[in-house]
Design an enzyme around this catalytic site. Structure first.
Site, PDB file in Angstrom:
ATOM      1  N   ASP A   1       1.831  -0.842  -2.960  1.00 15.03           N
ATOM      2  CA  ASP A   1       1.092  -0.483  -1.751  1.00 15.03           C
ATOM      3  C   ASP A   1      -0.406  -0.416  -2.042  1.00 15.03           C
ATOM      4  O   ASP A   1      -0.810  -0.204  -3.183  1.00 15.03           O
ATOM      5  CB  ASP A   1       1.492   0.931  -1.264  1.00 15.03           C
ATOM      6  CG  ASP A   1       2.969   1.059  -1.024  1.00 15.03           C
ATOM      7  OD1 ASP A   1       3.619   0.044  -0.752  1.00 15.03           O
ATOM      8  OD2 ASP A   1       3.460   2.204  -1.121  1.00 15.03           O
TER       9      ASP A   1
HETATM   10  N1  URA Z   1       7.267   2.549  -4.152  1.00 16.33           N
HETATM   11  C1  URA Z   1       6.359   2.856  -3.211  1.00 16.33           C
HETATM   12  O1  URA Z   1       6.608   3.677  -2.357  1.00 16.33           O
HETATM   13  N2  URA Z   1       5.163   2.227  -3.253  1.00 16.33           N
HETATM   14  C2  URA Z   1       4.827   1.322  -4.189  1.00 16.33           C
HETATM   15  O2  URA Z   1       3.712   0.786  -4.178  1.00 16.33           O
HETATM   16  C3  URA Z   1       5.792   1.023  -5.157  1.00 16.33           C
HETATM   17  C4  URA Z   1       7.003   1.641  -5.127  1.00 16.33           C
END
Ligand code: URA
Length: 233
Positions: free
Chosen positions: A102
């Site tokens: 993310d």
């Molecule tokens: N899980 C999440 O919630 N976000 C990420 O970026 C990776 C794994």
């Protein structure tokens, strides 16, 4: 493969541009001898303006992804590809991130132009453990470890329960979580399922591969042993 195509595929320009580079004598061997488009020479001896060529196809990169950049190609904001040389965005085969982190997640992000390798890493069957470090908005309840390890945690709007994951508690609001899947926002949703909220999230490792001393925003290519370490059990 003909040199013109090989060099064009690395993103140095169209075949026409690369033909022009040959004509103007900018493509040489390591001793500075001008090369011609139909020469057959080892890859590692080729120079453009005295610089070695970018790595050949089969490229695998790790980046310490900083916060605030997305793993998309289209996002109007800053994207992870902006942190790589512009030529890497026009290579063929294309270089892609191996899964996504993310915008608000930092840490170890892999890229490759090897589609088979990419699928091997992200396939849940390969059981590659990704370890994340999270800080949380509220104290852990103490039953999260058992719930995550159970293999029966169902996330909202999912059809299958999550595979077992391990939790290591580092403090009242601080934990490491190891997962073998890569579902959408998985770590944030796992803690949300326990009534908590992830405040910061960083990926520490993929398999046995860790970031080492790589600073945020930096990247480097991986050698074959490092790639294999992704699958080490
Ligand atoms: N899980 C999440 O919630 N976000 C990420 O970026 C990776 C794994």
């Amino acid at each position: 493969m003909k040199l013109v195509k090989l060099i064009a595929n690395l993103g140095y320009g169209s075949r026409k541009d690369v033909t022009q580079l040959f004509r103007s004598g900018r493509i040489t061997d390591a001793a500075g001898e001008v090369l011609y488009a139909d020469d057959v020479v080892p890859y590692e001896t080729i120079r453009i303006d005295d610089e070695p060529l970018d790595p050949p196809p089969g490229l695998v990169i790790m980046m310490n992804k900083p916060l605030g950049v997305t793993c998309s190609r289209k996002d109007p904001g800053r994207v992870v590809y902006d942190l790589l040389p512009p030529r890497f965005s026009v290579r063929s085969p294309a270089l892609s991130s191996v899964g996504r982190l993310d915008r608000d997640t930092s840490g170890l992000l892999l890229f490759t132009d090897d589609g088979a390798l990419l699928h091997r890493i992200i396939s849940p069957r390969a059981q590659v453990t990704k370890v994340y470090e999270a800080t949380l908005a509220q104290d852990l309840r103490s039953d999260e470890g058992a719930l995550f390890a159970s293999g029966s945690l169902m996330l909202e709007s999912e059809k299958e329960p999550l595979a077992p994951a391990f939790l290591e508690v580092l403090g009242p609001r601080h934990a490491r979580l190891g997962v073998t899947e890569g579902r959408y926002h998985q770590v944030r949703r796992m803690f949300a399922a326990t009534g908590n909220h992830v405040e910061t999230l960083r990926r520490l490792s993929v398999g046995a591969l860790t970031l080492g001393e790589l600073p945020p925003g930096a990247w480097r290519t991986l050698d074959a042993d490092e790639v294999e370490s992704i699958f080490a059990k």
